[in-house]
Design a protein around this motif. Sequence first.
Motif, PDB file in Angstrom:
ATOM      1  N   ALA A 117       0.955  -1.190  -0.124  1.00  0.00           N
ATOM      2  CA  ALA A 117       0.073   0.147  -0.064  1.00  0.00           C
ATOM      3  C   ALA A 117       0.763   1.298   0.080  1.00  0.00           C
ATOM      4  O   ALA A 117       0.606   2.177  -0.900  1.00  0.00           O
ATOM      5  CB  ALA A 117      -1.025   0.149   1.227  1.00  0.00           C
ATOM      6  N   ILE A 118       1.928   1.318   0.728  1.00  0.00           N
ATOM      7  CA  ILE A 118       2.819   2.493   1.026  1.00  0.00           C
ATOM      8  C   ILE A 118       3.374   2.709  -0.223  1.00  0.00           C
ATOM      9  O   ILE A 118       3.606   3.729  -0.939  1.00  0.00           O
ATOM     10  CB  ILE A 118       3.956   1.992   1.948  1.00  0.00           C
ATOM     11  CG1 ILE A 118       3.269   1.987   3.305  1.00  0.00           C
ATOM     12  CG2 ILE A 118       4.812   3.355   1.831  1.00  0.00           C
ATOM     13  CD1 ILE A 118       4.422   1.628   4.516  1.00  0.00           C
ATOM     14  N   PHE A 119       4.001   1.495  -0.943  1.00  0.00           N
ATOM     15  CA  PHE A 119       4.598   1.594  -2.367  1.00  0.00           C
ATOM     16  C   PHE A 119       3.724   2.191  -3.478  1.00  0.00           C
ATOM     17  O   PHE A 119       3.986   3.099  -4.394  1.00  0.00           O
ATOM     18  CB  PHE A 119       5.152   0.494  -2.879  1.00  0.00           C
ATOM     19  CG  PHE A 119       6.423  -0.081  -1.843  1.00  0.00           C
ATOM     20  CD1 PHE A 119       7.124   0.880  -1.047  1.00  0.00           C
ATOM     21  CD2 PHE A 119       6.480  -1.464  -1.752  1.00  0.00           C
ATOM     22  CE1 PHE A 119       7.929   0.313  -0.042  1.00  0.00           C
ATOM     23  CE2 PHE A 119       7.736  -1.942  -0.961  1.00  0.00           C
ATOM     24  CZ  PHE A 119       8.411  -1.040  -0.171  1.00  0.00           C
ATOM     25  N   LEU A 350      -6.743  -5.098   7.427  1.00  0.00           N
ATOM     26  CA  LEU A 350      -8.260  -4.231   7.241  1.00  0.00           C
ATOM     27  C   LEU A 350      -8.559  -3.953   8.578  1.00  0.00           C
ATOM     28  O   LEU A 350      -9.021  -2.786   8.729  1.00  0.00           O
ATOM     29  CB  LEU A 350      -9.341  -5.278   6.484  1.00  0.00           C
ATOM     30  CG  LEU A 350      -9.228  -5.327   4.858  1.00  0.00           C
ATOM     31  CD1 LEU A 350     -10.376  -6.110   4.698  1.00  0.00           C
ATOM     32  CD2 LEU A 350      -9.301  -4.147   4.106  1.00  0.00           C
ATOM     33  N   SER A 351      -8.463  -4.517   9.796  1.00  0.00           N
ATOM     34  CA  SER A 351      -8.732  -4.040  11.016  1.00  0.00           C
ATOM     35  C   SER A 351      -7.996  -3.128  11.508  1.00  0.00           C
ATOM     36  O   SER A 351      -8.078  -2.492  12.668  1.00  0.00           O
ATOM     37  CB  SER A 351      -8.957  -5.430  11.916  1.00  0.00           C
ATOM     38  OG  SER A 351      -7.589  -5.987  12.122  1.00  0.00           O
ATOM     39  N   MET A 352      -6.557  -2.982  11.049  1.00  0.00           N
ATOM     40  CA  MET A 352      -5.901  -1.937  11.396  1.00  0.00           C
ATOM     41  C   MET A 352      -5.663  -0.726  10.470  1.00  0.00           C
ATOM     42  O   MET A 352      -4.814   0.066  10.335  1.00  0.00           O
ATOM     43  CB  MET A 352      -4.369  -2.336  11.429  1.00  0.00           C
ATOM     44  CG  MET A 352      -4.294  -3.826  12.470  1.00  0.00           C
ATOM     45  SD  MET A 352      -2.595  -4.663  12.524  1.00  0.00           S
ATOM     46  CE  MET A 352      -1.678  -3.155  13.108  1.00  0.00           C
ATOM     47  N   ASN A 359       2.599   1.720  10.566  1.00  0.00           N
ATOM     48  CA  ASN A 359       2.408   1.027  11.597  1.00  0.00           C
ATOM     49  C   ASN A 359       1.883  -0.392  11.420  1.00  0.00           C
ATOM     50  O   ASN A 359       2.527  -1.395  12.357  1.00  0.00           O
ATOM     51  CB  ASN A 359       1.520   1.759  12.575  1.00  0.00           C
ATOM     52  CG  ASN A 359       2.056   2.902  12.960  1.00  0.00           C
ATOM     53  OD1 ASN A 359       3.024   3.276  13.209  1.00  0.00           O
ATOM     54  ND2 ASN A 359       1.202   4.091  13.444  1.00  0.00           N
ATOM     55  N   THR A 360       1.032  -0.743  10.553  1.00  0.00           N
ATOM     56  CA  THR A 360       0.674  -1.866  10.264  1.00  0.00           C
ATOM     57  C   THR A 360       1.737  -2.637   9.847  1.00  0.00           C
ATOM     58  O   THR A 360       2.025  -4.109  10.247  1.00  0.00           O
ATOM     59  CB  THR A 360      -0.360  -2.189   9.040  1.00  0.00           C
ATOM     60  OG1 THR A 360      -1.501  -1.406   9.624  1.00  0.00           O
ATOM     61  CG2 THR A 360      -0.803  -3.568   8.990  1.00  0.00           C
ATOM     62  N   THR A 366       7.158  -7.442  12.938  1.00  0.00           N
ATOM     63  CA  THR A 366       7.682  -7.731  14.216  1.00  0.00           C
ATOM     64  C   THR A 366       7.229  -9.103  14.669  1.00  0.00           C
ATOM     65  O   THR A 366       7.883  -9.852  15.186  1.00  0.00           O
ATOM     66  CB  THR A 366       7.712  -6.420  15.380  1.00  0.00           C
ATOM     67  OG1 THR A 366       8.075  -5.379  14.805  1.00  0.00           O
ATOM     68  CG2 THR A 366       8.340  -6.840  16.588  1.00  0.00           C
ATOM     69  N   PHE A 367       5.811  -9.222  14.759  1.00  0.00           N
ATOM     70  CA  PHE A 367       5.041 -10.462  15.308  1.00  0.00           C
ATOM     71  C   PHE A 367       5.744 -11.637  14.425  1.00  0.00           C
ATOM     72  O   PHE A 367       5.851 -12.646  15.157  1.00  0.00           O
ATOM     73  CB  PHE A 367       3.605 -10.197  15.344  1.00  0.00           C
ATOM     74  CG  PHE A 367       3.018 -11.304  16.040  1.00  0.00           C
ATOM     75  CD1 PHE A 367       2.589 -11.151  17.421  1.00  0.00           C
ATOM     76  CD2 PHE A 367       2.404 -12.496  15.263  1.00  0.00           C
ATOM     77  CE1 PHE A 367       1.963 -12.192  17.938  1.00  0.00           C
ATOM     78  CE2 PHE A 367       1.506 -13.536  15.999  1.00  0.00           C
ATOM     79  CZ  PHE A 367       1.596 -13.290  17.237  1.00  0.00           C
TER      80      PHE A 367
END
Length: 471
Positions: A117-119, A350-352, A359-360, A366-367
């Motif tokens: 999405a960022i790209f 989608l929930s984030m 941040n997503t 990391t998780f």
Amino acid sequence: MSAVIKPATTLRGSSLGFIETIGQSLANISPTFTPALNVVAVAALAGQGSWLVYGVASFALLFVGLNIAALAGRFAAAGSFFVFISRSLGPLSGGLAGFGLVAAYIGTAMAVLAGEAIFVQNALTPLGLTVHSYIIYVVTIALVGYLSYRDIKLSSRISVAIEIISVAIISIVLVIALVKHHQLIVDTTQLTLHGVTTKGFAEAIVLGIFSFVGFESAATLGKESKNPLKTIPMAILSSMIFAGIFFMFVAYAMVIAFGGDASKLGNDSAPLDTLLHVVGQSELVVFIYVIASMSAFACVLASLNAASRLLFSMGRYQFVHRSMGMVHANHQTPHVAILISSVIALIVPLSMLSEGPLNTFGITGTFATFGFIFAYFLISLAAPIYLHKNKALKARNIVFGSLGGIFMVGAFFGSVYPVPSYPYNVLPYLFVAYLGIGVAWLYMLKIRAPQVLIKMGQDLESQESEVFGRK
């Protein structure tokens, strides 16, 4: 009378050559992701020591890769770590490793989906266009799910082609930047780690490892590769070594491209845009982010391919619902596992949406890294134990296993101390809680359906004929 065509019950065997196999690992690593996004997070923490972060991460994972290769060179399995660890440490440990890797592969798909999405947004901004993140998420997962369902060979070839093109283009741009700043090529500030703190370096190691995760995913193609006992170990080690060299070069060169200012790199949300301005090629911004978007797409595809193969193997042994072990009659792909993996990979981003893509990416990535670290630790234990059981253990295997395990423990410790800021301070404990649920599920399975574990043990023993006499 025409013959009755029986539906497929197994994955399409011996359909993938070395190119497709290494393509799985390279696409899962997604080398383009580091210069496009990951190096910014590493530079923000490790500053002038960013190049060494990637060096330490690659050194640590080299031992993990050697442990994986020791097992992948002796038997082939679609479940990779799940089966490898089960044979060495028992079905319960294998099942727990499977749960860890499911979180790892699907978590990587989530993180890279956010990066996609960022790209895409960075590519459209110069054109005066915008598109909402949720549209990018849905379209990407729909395309990835279809390709994965349709044909693993096609999706692997697409992935490796994308990565070759994107790495070549970014390497050329970085070389031009080095020539432009030739007086900084021998950068004493970077070589002496000027201003690098222990806390920042330790936290950056986890992000450095995330740049490599998935290099082992070629092992999930054990049932679909030609000559897997040679092809898969070669693909795993080759992709990891290539990535290590490339990432160190990227980190070192990008700091130089930013005038030797690592903090400036660490605060840049669009580093490729800045890099192109440095080399006087700002008109290529749209093109370079289109390439980065394609690389992210390939990584999501590779992650879901790996996750679905792992769930397929676990479903076959009934460690998860048996429907996961179903194979499509025509395409011979684990279509149910692909569908479930794709849906989960879509729902979480989608929930984030309120968190934003960056941040997503950080949180889910990391998780996911904890899942890889856990599985890498177990494989480092499993390899020498398996070799010992089969009277093939050598001194070097003990060294590789010990160092791989120690490095993974160190990486996890670095993620909890010094204590990172919220929400990263709670992620290690959420992962431990997730594993706790896995432990509870496996013990419930042991009590309510002990025949599953017995069957798995017997099946693994019966498949020893697939171990091709390596000594």
